[in-house]
Design a protein around this motif. Structure first.
Motif, PDB file in Angstrom:
ATOM      1  N   ILE A   1       0.260  -1.150   0.210  1.00 30.31           N
ATOM      2  CA  ILE A   1      -0.134   0.069   0.062  1.00 30.31           C
ATOM      3  C   ILE A   1       0.711   1.383  -0.232  1.00 30.31           C
ATOM      4  CG2 ILE A   1      -2.103   1.028   1.389  1.00 30.31           C
ATOM      5  CD1 ILE A   1      -3.388  -1.452   0.958  1.00 30.31           C
ATOM      6  N   ALA A   2       0.145   2.179  -0.685  1.00 33.12           N
ATOM      7  CA  ALA A   2       1.150   3.469  -0.982  1.00 33.12           C
ATOM      8  C   ALA A   2       1.286   4.480   0.267  1.00 33.12           C
ATOM      9  CB  ALA A   2       1.020   4.072  -2.433  1.00 33.12           C
ATOM     10  N   PRO A   3       2.278   4.710   0.843  1.00 32.68           N
ATOM     11  CA  PRO A   3       1.849   5.847   2.075  1.00 32.68           C
ATOM     12  C   PRO A   3       1.638   7.023   1.910  1.00 32.68           C
ATOM     13  CG  PRO A   3       4.271   5.255   1.735  1.00 32.68           C
ATOM     14  CD  PRO A   3       3.295   4.334   0.155  1.00 32.68           C
TER      15      PRO A   3
ATOM     16  N   SER B   1       2.109  10.497   2.516  1.00 30.75           N
ATOM     17  CA  SER B   1       3.188  11.517   2.301  1.00 30.75           C
ATOM     18  C   SER B   1       4.104  11.853   1.185  1.00 30.75           C
ATOM     19  CB  SER B   1       3.584  12.361   3.867  1.00 30.75           C
ATOM     20  OG  SER B   1       4.897  11.471   3.391  1.00 30.75           O
ATOM     21  N   ASP B   2       4.042  12.467   0.568  1.00 33.88           N
ATOM     22  CA  ASP B   2       5.020  12.232  -1.103  1.00 33.88           C
ATOM     23  C   ASP B   2       6.723  12.144  -0.319  1.00 33.88           C
ATOM     24  OD1 ASP B   2       3.531  15.248  -1.950  1.00 33.88           O
ATOM     25  OD2 ASP B   2       2.793  12.897  -2.493  1.00 33.88           O
ATOM     26  N   VAL B   3       6.486  12.740   0.823  1.00 35.26           N
ATOM     27  CA  VAL B   3       8.278  12.351   1.893  1.00 35.26           C
ATOM     28  C   VAL B   3       8.795  11.090   2.297  1.00 35.26           C
ATOM     29  CG1 VAL B   3       9.357  12.996   3.659  1.00 35.26           C
ATOM     30  CG2 VAL B   3       8.247  14.558   2.569  1.00 35.26           C
ATOM     31  N   VAL B   4       7.341   9.998   2.488  1.00 35.85           N
ATOM     32  CA  VAL B   4       7.301   8.491   3.255  1.00 35.85           C
ATOM     33  C   VAL B   4       7.285   8.136   1.692  1.00 35.85           C
ATOM     34  CG1 VAL B   4       6.106   7.004   4.139  1.00 35.85           C
ATOM     35  CG2 VAL B   4       6.071   9.600   5.129  1.00 35.85           C
ATOM     36  N   GLY B   5       6.744   8.641   0.293  1.00 33.69           N
ATOM     37  CA  GLY B   5       7.045   7.736  -0.983  1.00 33.69           C
ATOM     38  C   GLY B   5       8.014   8.140  -1.258  1.00 33.69           C
ATOM     39  N   ALA B   6       8.149   8.625  -1.342  1.00 34.52           N
ATOM     40  CA  ALA B   6      10.358   9.132  -1.810  1.00 34.52           C
ATOM     41  C   ALA B   6      10.642   8.627  -1.351  1.00 34.52           C
ATOM     42  CB  ALA B   6      10.226  10.450  -2.104  1.00 34.52           C
ATOM     43  N   TYR B   7      10.634   8.203   0.255  1.00 30.99           N
ATOM     44  CA  TYR B   7      12.172   7.144   1.116  1.00 30.99           C
ATOM     45  C   TYR B   7      11.393   5.871   0.417  1.00 30.99           C
ATOM     46  CZ  TYR B   7      13.204   4.668   5.049  1.00 30.99           C
ATOM     47  OH  TYR B   7      14.041   4.305   5.553  1.00 30.99           O
ATOM     48  N   VAL B   8      10.257   5.241   0.759  1.00 27.62           N
ATOM     49  CA  VAL B   8       9.999   4.309   0.516  1.00 27.62           C
ATOM     50  C   VAL B   8      10.670   3.737  -1.157  1.00 27.62           C
ATOM     51  CG1 VAL B   8       8.208   2.667  -0.357  1.00 27.62           C
ATOM     52  CG2 VAL B   8       7.989   4.255   1.536  1.00 27.62           C
ATOM     53  N   GLU B   9      10.401   3.962  -2.126  1.00 22.09           N
ATOM     54  CA  GLU B   9      10.733   4.216  -3.295  1.00 22.09           C
ATOM     55  C   GLU B   9      12.506   4.419  -3.237  1.00 22.09           C
ATOM     56  OE1 GLU B   9      10.861   3.683  -7.711  1.00 22.09           O
ATOM     57  OE2 GLU B   9       9.896   3.914  -5.978  1.00 22.09           O
TER      58      GLU B   9
ATOM     59  N   VAL C   1      14.603   3.121  -0.931  1.00 18.86           N
ATOM     60  CA  VAL C   1      14.362   2.042  -0.483  1.00 18.86           C
ATOM     61  C   VAL C   1      14.744   1.431  -1.312  1.00 18.86           C
ATOM     62  CG1 VAL C   1      13.965   0.447   1.331  1.00 18.86           C
ATOM     63  CG2 VAL C   1      13.873   3.097   2.174  1.00 18.86           C
ATOM     64  N   ARG C   2      13.596   0.901  -2.271  1.00 15.85           N
ATOM     65  CA  ARG C   2      14.111   0.032  -2.987  1.00 15.85           C
ATOM     66  C   ARG C   2      14.486  -0.142  -4.057  1.00 15.85           C
ATOM     67  NH1 ARG C   2      12.204  -0.931  -7.820  1.00 15.85           N
ATOM     68  NH2 ARG C   2      11.838   1.523  -8.275  1.00 15.85           N
ATOM     69  N   VAL C   3      15.472   1.505  -4.560  1.00 13.12           N
ATOM     70  CA  VAL C   3      16.601   1.534  -5.850  1.00 13.12           C
ATOM     71  C   VAL C   3      18.142   0.402  -4.761  1.00 13.12           C
ATOM     72  CG1 VAL C   3      17.921   3.038  -6.325  1.00 13.12           C
ATOM     73  CG2 VAL C   3      15.340   3.337  -6.265  1.00 13.12           C
ATOM     74  N   TYR C   4      18.398   1.209  -3.224  1.00 11.88           N
ATOM     75  CA  TYR C   4      18.766   0.366  -2.491  1.00 11.88           C
ATOM     76  C   TYR C   4      18.866  -1.181  -2.012  1.00 11.88           C
ATOM     77  CZ  TYR C   4      21.197  -0.288   1.475  1.00 11.88           C
ATOM     78  OH  TYR C   4      21.932  -1.387   2.880  1.00 11.88           O
TER      79      TYR C   4
ATOM     80  N   LYS D   1       6.107   1.805   4.989  1.00 10.56           N
ATOM     81  CA  LYS D   1       7.242   2.627   5.682  1.00 10.56           C
ATOM     82  C   LYS D   1       8.578   2.294   5.385  1.00 10.56           C
ATOM     83  CE  LYS D   1       3.960   2.435   9.316  1.00 10.56           C
ATOM     84  NZ  LYS D   1       3.902   2.525  11.155  1.00 10.56           N
ATOM     85  N   GLY D   2       8.722   1.890   4.437  1.00  8.68           N
ATOM     86  CA  GLY D   2       9.970   1.404   3.660  1.00  8.68           C
ATOM     87  C   GLY D   2      10.980   0.438   4.442  1.00  8.68           C
ATOM     88  N   ARG D   3      10.072  -0.597   5.727  1.00  8.38           N
ATOM     89  CA  ARG D   3      11.260  -1.750   6.130  1.00  8.38           C
ATOM     90  C   ARG D   3      11.590  -2.271   5.379  1.00  8.38           C
ATOM     91  NH1 ARG D   3       7.009  -0.474  11.162  1.00  8.38           N
ATOM     92  NH2 ARG D   3       5.852  -1.271   9.270  1.00  8.38           N
ATOM     93  N   PHE D   4      12.949  -2.850   5.866  1.00  7.22           N
ATOM     94  CA  PHE D   4      13.348  -4.201   5.268  1.00  7.22           C
ATOM     95  C   PHE D   4      14.323  -5.163   5.761  1.00  7.22           C
ATOM     96  CE2 PHE D   4      16.280  -1.326   4.092  1.00  7.22           C
ATOM     97  CZ  PHE D   4      17.484  -1.659   4.219  1.00  7.22           C
ATOM     98  N   THR D   5      14.322  -6.326   5.527  1.00  4.83           N
ATOM     99  CA  THR D   5      15.475  -7.053   6.389  1.00  4.83           C
ATOM    100  C   THR D   5      16.060  -8.047   5.547  1.00  4.83           C
ATOM    101  OG1 THR D   5      13.743  -9.239   6.726  1.00  4.83           O
ATOM    102  CG2 THR D   5      13.424  -7.104   8.963  1.00  4.83           C
ATOM    103  N   PHE D   6      17.749  -8.420   6.366  1.00  2.00           N
ATOM    104  CA  PHE D   6      18.210  -9.373   5.357  1.00  2.00           C
ATOM    105  C   PHE D   6      18.287 -10.369   5.997  1.00  2.00           C
ATOM    106  CE2 PHE D   6      20.941  -6.149   3.134  1.00  2.00           C
ATOM    107  CZ  PHE D   6      20.806  -4.703   4.111  1.00  2.00           C
TER     108      PHE D   6
END
Length: 182
Positions: free
Chosen positions: A36-38, A40-48, A50-53, A70-75
């Motif tokens: 689900i999309a975040p 705010s634009d700031v949050v959306g940009a952050y999640v995007e 993180v996706r690139v990372y 929310k951009g959270r991920f795990t190794f």
């Protein structure tokens, strides 16, 4: 440049959301199920970002979960073994610049008690009094600013001040920062 990037990312997120009336907005994932999309634009940009990372890390051969809304991920795997793996270190070094700081909207900080906030103020004063003049005061919430002149240099003066001042915020227990794990 930063505003252009945020606008471009917001446009990308909007384009990826689709046009269906009954569908919830989606964010592109790094290879798994969209989330689900975040809000705010700031949050959306952050999640995007993180996706690139995450995509970069995967290109380096690391196993990483897709970021959530929310951009959270795990190794994946044993983090202690992973940190010792040269492939992990190389991936972190190559991709590290792609991971932005977590936006304030997503920072999950527990509320500090009045005593904890006062101890944070005492700790800051102790650090300054013991050779780290650039150590900042905490904010009204008791947390130290993330961006400022103090960066935890690891200098002898910094380490000495940490040893001297650590009992203030560690319940009277002195911590040796040279033995800290992380």
């Amino acid at each position: 440049m930063k505003i252009t990037r945020i606008v471009a990312v917001a446009a990308l997120v909007a384009a990826l959301a689709g046009c269906g009336k009954d569908e919830e907005p989606k964010v592109a994932s790094a290879g798994g199920t969209p989330t689900i999309a975040p809000t705010s634009d700031v949050v959306g940009a952050y999640v995007e970002a993180v996706r690139v990372y995450v995509t970069c890390l995967r290109a380096e051969g690391l196993k990483v979960t897709d970021p959530d809304a929310k951009g959270r991920f795990t190794f994946e795997g044993d983090l202690r073994k992973l940190k010792a793996d040269p492939k992990f270190r190389a991936g972190q070094q190559k991709c590290g610049g792609l991971l932005p700081p977590v936006p304030e909207e997503l920072q999950e900080r527990p509320v500090m008690t009045a005593e904890e906030i006062e101890n944070a103020r005492k700790y800051a004063k102790c650090m300054r009094d013991n050779g780290v003049p650039e150590f900042p005061d905490p904010g009204p919430d008791g947390y130290y600013p993330e961006n400022g002149p103090y960066s935890g240099s690891g200098s002898d003066a910094d380490l000495r001040a940490q040893v001297i001042c650590s009992p203030i915020i560690n319940g009277g227990v002195r911590i040796d920062p040279s033995k800290a794990q992380g």
